[in-house]
Design a protein around this motif. Structure first.
Motif, PDB file in Angstrom:
ATOM      1  N   PRO A 183       0.780  -1.244   0.000  1.00 31.53           N
ATOM      2  CA  PRO A 183       0.000   0.000   0.000  1.00 31.53           C
ATOM      3  C   PRO A 183       0.809   1.291   0.000  1.00 31.53           C
ATOM      4  N   CYS A 184       2.138   1.235  -0.196  1.00 32.48           N
ATOM      5  CA  CYS A 184       2.941   2.459  -0.109  1.00 32.48           C
ATOM      6  C   CYS A 184       2.514   3.508  -1.131  1.00 32.48           C
ATOM      7  N   ASN A 185       1.943   3.074  -2.268  1.00 30.67           N
ATOM      8  CA  ASN A 185       1.443   3.996  -3.288  1.00 30.67           C
ATOM      9  C   ASN A 185      -0.080   3.915  -3.437  1.00 30.67           C
ATOM     10  N   GLY A 186      -0.737   3.387  -2.436  1.00 31.24           N
ATOM     11  CA  GLY A 186      -2.172   3.191  -2.566  1.00 31.24           C
ATOM     12  C   GLY A 186      -2.516   2.239  -3.703  1.00 31.24           C
ATOM     13  N   PHE A 187      -1.555   1.363  -4.063  1.00 29.11           N
ATOM     14  CA  PHE A 187      -1.696   0.384  -5.153  1.00 29.11           C
ATOM     15  C   PHE A 187      -1.933   1.049  -6.516  1.00 29.11           C
ATOM     16  N   ASP A 188      -1.598   2.344  -6.617  1.00 30.95           N
ATOM     17  CA  ASP A 188      -1.840   3.084  -7.867  1.00 30.95           C
ATOM     18  C   ASP A 188      -0.807   4.212  -7.995  1.00 30.95           C
ATOM     19  N   PRO A 189       0.389   3.933  -8.529  1.00 26.61           N
ATOM     20  CA  PRO A 189       1.427   4.960  -8.657  1.00 26.61           C
ATOM     21  C   PRO A 189       0.942   6.177  -9.454  1.00 26.61           C
ATOM     22  N   THR A 190       1.347   7.366  -8.995  1.00 30.97           N
ATOM     23  CA  THR A 190       0.889   8.620  -9.593  1.00 30.97           C
ATOM     24  C   THR A 190       2.048   9.588  -9.826  1.00 30.97           C
ATOM     25  N   PRO A 191       1.855  10.610 -10.678  1.00 28.50           N
ATOM     26  CA  PRO A 191       2.916  11.595 -10.938  1.00 28.50           C
ATOM     27  C   PRO A 191       3.220  12.452  -9.709  1.00 28.50           C
ATOM     28  N   ILE A 192       4.408  13.024  -9.716  1.00 26.20           N
ATOM     29  CA  ILE A 192       4.829  13.956  -8.656  1.00 26.20           C
ATOM     30  C   ILE A 192       5.434  15.192  -9.306  1.00 26.20           C
ATOM     31  N   ARG A 193       5.742  16.185  -8.491  1.00 21.71           N
ATOM     32  CA  ARG A 193       6.384  17.410  -8.991  1.00 21.71           C
ATOM     33  C   ARG A 193       7.571  17.759  -8.090  1.00 21.71           C
ATOM     34  N   VAL A 194       8.644  18.228  -8.717  1.00 29.27           N
ATOM     35  CA  VAL A 194       9.815  18.721  -8.000  1.00 29.27           C
ATOM     36  C   VAL A 194      10.016  20.181  -8.393  1.00 29.27           C
ATOM     37  N   VAL A 195      10.177  21.054  -7.391  1.00 27.92           N
ATOM     38  CA  VAL A 195      10.398  22.478  -7.638  1.00 27.92           C
ATOM     39  C   VAL A 195      11.691  22.891  -6.951  1.00 27.92           C
ATOM     40  N   ILE A 196      12.617  23.458  -7.717  1.00 28.63           N
ATOM     41  CA  ILE A 196      13.895  23.941  -7.188  1.00 28.63           C
ATOM     42  C   ILE A 196      13.891  25.465  -7.304  1.00 28.63           C
ATOM     43  N   THR A 197      14.163  26.156  -6.189  1.00 29.08           N
ATOM     44  CA  THR A 197      14.167  27.612  -6.195  1.00 29.08           C
ATOM     45  C   THR A 197      15.440  28.153  -5.567  1.00 29.08           C
ATOM     46  N   GLY A 198      15.759  29.408  -5.912  1.00 28.66           N
ATOM     47  CA  GLY A 198      16.919  30.063  -5.312  1.00 28.66           C
ATOM     48  C   GLY A 198      18.024  30.313  -6.320  1.00 28.66           C
TER      49      GLY A 198
END
Length: 198
Positions: A183-198
């Motif tokens: 259940p680590c992904n709710g049995f359904d892997p999904t996209p993510i976002r990475v934001v780098i600032t500075g």
């Protein structure tokens, strides 16, 4: 300046985070484990150490205020924001071999975080020998009094994030976990976002 990287479900990503910059890892849809390793940008032999991080913090989880410690005892990142509450650094990454042992031979063919790490590390001249125990951002791993660990339903919600300030130039390597057998992904892997600032 802001850099935005959208990482599809099941896929790896890597990027440079310079000293003083902030990286925000966003669980866009909730309940998505995000396996992550940090390497010193100018010396990949220096990399994240889960053991030293837990020892210095005197705690098993990562959250606001946690300093991520390298294999050389240096602070790589400091966690400055966290809307989820805690993140695992004990359970490691899934692999085809561990899937087979835990979930049956029929799962052997399924893609795993170890495969993602191998593919992404190759872009930086590294190999499977450079994979170390990683952080599992947003993965819920309760630890019982006797030390037993369980991978449980994720506690993160859509839009939850963890934010870190780089204390040195680091290479961030991510596997957006493809695991569908626990259940680590709710049995359904999904996209993510990475934001780098500075």
């Amino acid at each position: 300046m802001e850099q935005i990287h959208d990482i599809p479900a099941n896929r790896p990503w890597s990027g440079l985070v310079k000293k003083g910059q902030t990286i925000r890892i966003i669980d866009s849809y909730g309940q998505q484990a995000i396996d992550t390793i940090f390497y010193a940008a100018d010396d990949h032999g220096e990399r994240y150490s889960s053991q030293d991080t837990m020892r210095v913090q005197n705690g098993a989880y990562i959250t606001v205020g946690t300093r991520l410690i390298s294999s050389e005892g240096n602070v790589m990142m400091t966690v400055t924001g966290d809307t989820s509450g805690r993140h695992d650094t004990n359970a490691g990454c899934c692999s085809c071999e561990s899937n087979t042992v835990r979930f049956g031979h029929e799962t052997r063919y399924l893609h795993a975080c170890r495969d993602n790490f191998i593919m992404e590390l190759a872009k930086h001249g590294m190999s499977k020998r450079d994979i170390v125990p990683n952080i599992n951002f947003f993965m819920n791993v309760p630890i019982s009094q006797n030390g037993a660990m369980t991978i449980d339903d994720g506690i993160s919600h859509p839009g939850d994030y963890v934010e870190m300030k780089a204390e040195m130039d680091v290479l961030c390597v991510i596997s957006n976990c493809p695991q569908i057998n626990n259940p680590c992904n709710g049995f359904d892997p999904t996209p993510i976002r990475v934001v780098i600032t500075g």
